[in-house]
Design an enzyme around this catalytic site. Structure first.
Site, mmCIF file in Angstrom:
data_model
loop_
_atom_site.group_PDB
_atom_site.id
_atom_site.type_symbol
_atom_site.label_atom_id
_atom_site.label_comp_id
_atom_site.label_asym_id
_atom_site.label_seq_id
_atom_site.Cartn_x
_atom_site.Cartn_y
_atom_site.Cartn_z
ATOM 1 N N HIS A 1 0.833 -1.210 0.000
ATOM 2 C CA HIS A 1 0.000 0.000 0.000
ATOM 3 C C HIS A 1 0.864 1.256 0.000
ATOM 4 O O HIS A 1 0.546 2.230 0.689
ATOM 5 C CB HIS A 1 -0.955 0.006 1.214
ATOM 6 C CG HIS A 1 -2.150 -0.888 1.030
ATOM 7 N ND1 HIS A 1 -3.226 -0.545 0.245
ATOM 8 C CD2 HIS A 1 -2.422 -2.107 1.541
ATOM 9 C CE1 HIS A 1 -4.122 -1.529 0.288
ATOM 10 N NE2 HIS A 1 -3.658 -2.484 1.058
ATOM 11 N N SER B 1 -4.330 -10.737 -12.316
ATOM 12 C CA SER B 1 -4.897 -9.708 -13.200
ATOM 13 C C SER B 1 -3.807 -9.078 -14.074
ATOM 14 O O SER B 1 -3.960 -8.999 -15.291
ATOM 15 C CB SER B 1 -5.643 -8.643 -12.401
ATOM 16 O OG SER B 1 -4.803 -8.034 -11.447
ATOM 17 N N GLU C 1 -6.730 -1.818 -16.578
ATOM 18 C CA GLU C 1 -7.317 -2.283 -15.308
ATOM 19 C C GLU C 1 -8.166 -1.178 -14.673
ATOM 20 O O GLU C 1 -9.246 -1.433 -14.145
ATOM 21 C CB GLU C 1 -6.219 -2.788 -14.354
ATOM 22 C CG GLU C 1 -6.791 -3.410 -13.093
ATOM 23 C CD GLU C 1 -5.923 -4.484 -12.450
ATOM 24 O OE1 GLU C 1 -5.020 -5.039 -13.101
ATOM 25 O OE2 GLU C 1 -6.161 -4.784 -11.262
ATOM 26 N N ASP D 1 2.148 -4.048 -9.801
ATOM 27 C CA ASP D 1 1.911 -5.393 -10.332
ATOM 28 C C ASP D 1 2.362 -5.513 -11.778
ATOM 29 O O ASP D 1 3.048 -6.454 -12.167
ATOM 30 C CB ASP D 1 0.420 -5.745 -10.238
ATOM 31 C CG ASP D 1 -0.054 -5.837 -8.800
ATOM 32 O OD1 ASP D 1 0.791 -5.724 -7.891
ATOM 33 O OD2 ASP D 1 -1.276 -6.002 -8.592
ATOM 34 N N TYR E 1 -10.329 -0.513 -0.120
ATOM 35 C CA TYR E 1 -9.130 -0.082 -0.867
ATOM 36 C C TYR E 1 -9.306 1.369 -1.322
ATOM 37 O O TYR E 1 -8.415 2.208 -1.144
ATOM 38 C CB TYR E 1 -8.924 -1.009 -2.072
ATOM 39 C CG TYR E 1 -7.709 -0.693 -2.926
ATOM 40 C CD1 TYR E 1 -6.442 -1.103 -2.544
ATOM 41 C CD2 TYR E 1 -7.832 0.013 -4.127
ATOM 42 C CE1 TYR E 1 -5.318 -0.825 -3.323
ATOM 43 C CE2 TYR E 1 -6.726 0.295 -4.918
ATOM 44 C CZ TYR E 1 -5.478 -0.129 -4.510
ATOM 45 O OH TYR E 1 -4.373 0.152 -5.288
#
Ligand code: ADP
Ligand code: MG
Length: 380
Positions: free
Chosen positions: A33, A127, A159, A171, A220
């Protein structure tokens, strides 16, 4: 919304074109995060993959199927709106195709089939792997090779805009830029990447809690909003430009919740630097303590852990892990554990058994290797 095959087959614009690509999942050793606040993260690509096999079809449509999903799709190339229901997985794939199209690349029709041994939704970034595998088959068919960072940004935008997930850039960069045997120190504000070797006596074990609590997505977004509020208070773009001392002096004005959210981000950014230094110095004990501190901060200040993850981290400590912490967005997903390489497969077996004893529930543990990033396997 329904997607129908285009009724008229279009002239074959490409004689042939067959491309296979694969994109790995990733773990994150530390730096959780912080990507969306411009911090440094330390992910590594792992030996679990999404594989794509694509074949030009000479039509103006993309036909997608996945062994991990029902809901095959036939999508006109010019299609512009996200999918829902059992077709929503295709947002990660066709969304990427659309991004290449929108960037002006002359994408033509193809059939693509995905296979994967990467658990979905376990925090291992299936993803980004699906997006990147798609990006590579599109590039392979176009005879194009985008710089890794550009490809990662394009996948991230897909995304955001197609899947509706406001993810950071970690990612996609990790999946693209992995280096065998290394973690990657990625500066998420400059996108600079510095590979950092994982000492050979250390291995990573991922434990998938198999839970995903329903509040994950909404929470989130709230965490991001709290961070943005804190950054706005200090008149900076990102919390990376705020020191712990500055934060403490603004505790009252920020309010307790925003203060604690920002304290996680700022303290985690400091831990990443210390962790990288500890690994480099071979100080595994210090590295393990930093992972433990990361978990506590995610649990207490950022409040994104859950009972299952806390229990897994506690059990890992009892089984002699060097370090263990929750990984990914939180509220379920996986833990990442650093263990002695010689003990890795034993640890993986033991944590599953111990968790079952304590809770009656099943988790899955994977001893993983750190591998190179996504690649095109062959083009014909
Ligand atoms: P994570 O990235 O941690 O695995 P996400 O929720 O971000 O979790 O992404 C998981 C989603 O990605 C799945 O629900 C599915 O829609 C899609 N996905 C990933 N891999 C595949 C695959 N091989 N086939 C179909 N869909 C996939
Ligand atoms: Mg993901």
């Amino acid at each position: 919304m329904s997607i129908s095959p285009s009724k008229v087959s279009t002239p074959r614009t490409q004689i042939s074109g067959f491309v296979r690509a694969r994109a790995p999942g990733r773990i994150n050793l530390i730096g959780e995060h912080v990507d969306y606040q411009g911090g440094v993260v330390m992910p590594a690509a792992i030996n679990r993959y999404v594989k794509a096999a694509a074949q030009a079809n000479g039509r103006s449509e993309v036909r997608l199927s996945s062994s991990q999903s029902h809901g095959d799709l036939v999508v006109p190339l010019e299609h512009k709106t996200p999918f829902s229901g059992d077709k929503s997985w295709a947002n990660y794939a066709f969304g990427v195709v659309a991004k290449y199209r929108d960037a002006g690349h002359p994408v033509t029709g193809f059939d693509v089939k995905f296979e994967s041994n990467l658990p979905l939704g376990a925090g291992l970034s299936s993803s980004a792997a699906l997006e990147t595998a798609t990006a590579l088959v599109v590039e392979g068919m176009l005879g194009l090779e985008l710089p890794q960072a550009e490809r990662a940004l394009l996948c991230q935008r897909a995304e955001h805009e197609w899947a509706g997930v406001p993810c950071g850039i970690m990612d996609q960069l990790a999946v693209n830029a992995g280096v065998a045997g290394h973690a990657l120190k990625i500066d998420c504000s400059t996108l600079e990447i510095a590979p950092a070797p994982l000492p050979a006596n250390l291995s990573a074990v991922v434990v998938d809690s198999k839970v995903k609590h329903a509040l994950a997505d909404g929470e989130y977004a709230k965490r991001r909003a709290d961070c943005e509020a804190a950054a706005a208070f200090f008149d900076v773009e990102f919390l990376r430009d705020v020191t712990a001392g500055e934060l403490d002096s603004a505790q009252i004005q920020l309010g307790e919740r925003v203060y604690r959210r920002a304290r996680h981000v700022i303290s985690e950014m400091a831990r990443v630097g210390e962790f990288a230094a500890a690994l480099e110095a071979g100080d595994t004990a210090a590295a393990g303590l930093l992972m433990a501190a990361s978990h506590s901060s995610l649990r207490d200040d950022y409040e994104v852990s859950c009972q299952e993850l806390d229990t897994l981290v506690e059990i890992a400590g009892g089984l002699g892990a060097i370090g263990a912490r929750m990984m990914g967005g939180g509220f379920g997903g996986s833990t990442v554990n650093l263990v002695e390489t010689s003990a890795a497969s034993r640890f993986a077996e033991d944590i599953v058994a111990r968790y079952r004893e304590e809770t009656g529930a099943e988790v899955e543990a994977l001893a993983v290797n750190l591998v190179g990033g996504a690649s095109i396997e062959n083009v014909e």
